[in-house]
Design an enzyme around this catalytic site. Structure first.
Site, PDB file in Angstrom:
ATOM      1  N   PRO A   2      30.221  38.021  15.471  1.00 42.41           N
ATOM      2  CA  PRO A   2      31.006  37.988  14.242  1.00 42.41           C
ATOM      3  C   PRO A   2      32.456  37.592  14.497  1.00 42.41           C
ATOM      4  CG  PRO A   2      30.434  40.246  14.837  1.00 42.41           C
ATOM      5  CD  PRO A   2      29.853  39.370  15.869  1.00 42.41           C
ATOM      6  N   GLU A   3      32.854  36.495  13.883  1.00 45.11           N
ATOM      7  CA  GLU A   3      34.247  36.073  13.922  1.00 45.11           C
ATOM      8  C   GLU A   3      34.809  36.236  12.514  1.00 45.11           C
ATOM      9  OE1 GLU A   3      34.675  32.284  15.909  1.00 45.11           O
ATOM     10  OE2 GLU A   3      32.947  32.652  17.161  1.00 45.11           O
TER      11      GLU A   3
END
Length: 275
Positions: A2-3
Site C-alpha cells: 500500500p502506497e
DNA sequence: CTTTAAGCCTGCAGGC
DNA sequence: TGCCTGCAGGCTTAAA
C-alpha cells in the site's frame, strides 16, 4: 504494497463505513504489530463515535469524538476487510452500531496502530518528519529542485525518502519516473530544472490517476471478498520486465522494459524512453 | 550532513 | 508431493 493511492482508497472506504457511527466493540488480538500497541487501545475505541479520517503520506488517522485519534499504518501487507469471516492474522476487529464488522489484517506485521491523545496527529513521531504531501501545493518544482540539490543517490532512491516527499513507494516511484521520461538511475542532484518540471506533474498525475482508479472501480471501495480499497492496477512499467512500454514501437530493436535493483529494491524502466 | 545495509515478518514462487 | 531457499517490501536503527 500500500502506497499513497491505496491508503487513500482504503481510508475512503473506512470513512464510508465508520464516520458518524459508534464503535460498539473493539478487540485487539495481539499486543503488538511492528511496535507495542498501547495498553487501553481497545478501551479507548469502544463506545466512541468516529468523527472522520485524515491521511498523511502512507499513514491514516481515525478521529474520535473523545478528542483522540487513532494512527493506522498498513505497512507492507496490511489490509482492511468488511463483513468478512474472521481472518488469519486479523489483529484488530471493530464493530459499529450499524452491525458492520471491520477487520485489520496484517500477516507480516510491518504495520502499526497507535493512540494519539489529541487530533493534532502531526506531532506523532512517525509523521512529524515527513516531507510534503505530493498532491499538495507545497510540493512543486522549485521546492523539489531545491530538495534534490546536492543529492548523490539515484532519483528512484530519493523518491522513496519519505522526508523528501511523503507517500511514494516502490511501485509509484518507477511509474512516475516512466511518465516523466527520467531514468531511475539518474542521480537526484543531476536532474536539472527541466526534468524536475516534468517529474512533479508526473508524480501528481500518477498518484491522482491511481486514486481515481480505486474510487471508480467499486462502490464503497469494497471488493466482493470484503477487502477494502484495492483495485485493478494498470502499471505501465512496474513488474513488466521484458514487455514493450506503451511509447516504444514494437520492434526487435527495442529491448523492452528492464528490471534493475537499486539499494535493494526492484526498479522498472524503459531504457529507450527514459533518460 | 547524506546514504546504505540489516533487520523485522510471513506468504509465495521456484528449484530440487 | 514436500522441503528449502530466496524474494517481496515500508520503515527504523545503526553504521559508513
Amino acid at each position: 504494497m500500500p502506497e499513497l493511492p491505496e491508503v487513500e482508497t482504503v481510508m475512503r472506504g473506512l470513512d464510508a463505513k465508520l464516520t458518524n457511527r459508534v464503535i460498539t466493540a473493539a478487540s485487539l488480538n495481539r499486543p503488538d504489530l511492528r511496535w507495542p500497541i498501547p495498553a487501553g487501545f481497545a478501551a479507548a475505541l469502544t463506545g466512541a463515535t468516529v468523527t472522520g479520517f485524515r491521511r498523511r503520506g502512507k499513514y491514516m488517522f481515525m478521529r474520535l469524538n473523545t478528542g483522540a485519534s487513532v494512527l493506522i499504518h498498513l505497512g507492507m501487507s496490511g489490509r482492511m476487510i468488511i463483513d468478512a469471516p474472521f481472518a488469519l492474522h486479523e489483529h484488530l476487529t471493530l464493530e459499529t452500531n450499524e452491525g458492520c464488522r471491520i477487520g485489520f489484517v496484517d500477516p507480516r506485521r510491518f504495520g502499526a496502530l497507535d493512540l494519539i491523545a489529541t487530533n493534532d496527529e502531526d506531532t506523532h513521531r512517525l509523521v512529524a518528519g515527513l516531507g510534503p504531501e505530493p498532491l499538495g501545493n507545497e510540493f512543486n518544482a522549485p521546492m523539489l529542485l531545491e530538495a534534490l540539490t546536492g543529492r548523490k543517490n539515484p532519483i528512484k532512491a530519493a523518491l522513496l525518502d519519505q522526508t523528501l516527499v511523503a507517500g511514494i513507494g516502490n511501485i509509484y516511484a518507477s511509474e512516475a519516473l516512466f511518465r516523466a521520461g527520467i531514468s531511475p538511475r539518474r542521480l537526484a542532484g543531476q536532474l536539472g530544472a527541466k526534468r524536475v518540471d516534468r517529474l512533479v506533474p508526473a508524480i501528481k498525475t500518477t498518484l491522482t490517476e491511481a486514486i481515481a482508479a480505486g474510487g471508480s472501480s467499486l462502490r464503497d471501495y469494497v471488493q466482493p471478498s470484503g477487502e477494502l480499497g484495492y483495485f485493478q492496477h494498470a502499471w505501465k512499467v512496474y513488474d513488466r520486465a521484458g514487455e514493450f512500454c506503451e511509447r516504444c514501437p514494437q520492434l526487435p530493436a527495442c529491448s523492452g522494459i528492464r528490471r534493475i535493483v537499486q539499494t535493494g529494491r526492484a526498479s522498472f524502466y524503459c531504457p529507450q524512453t527514459q533518460g
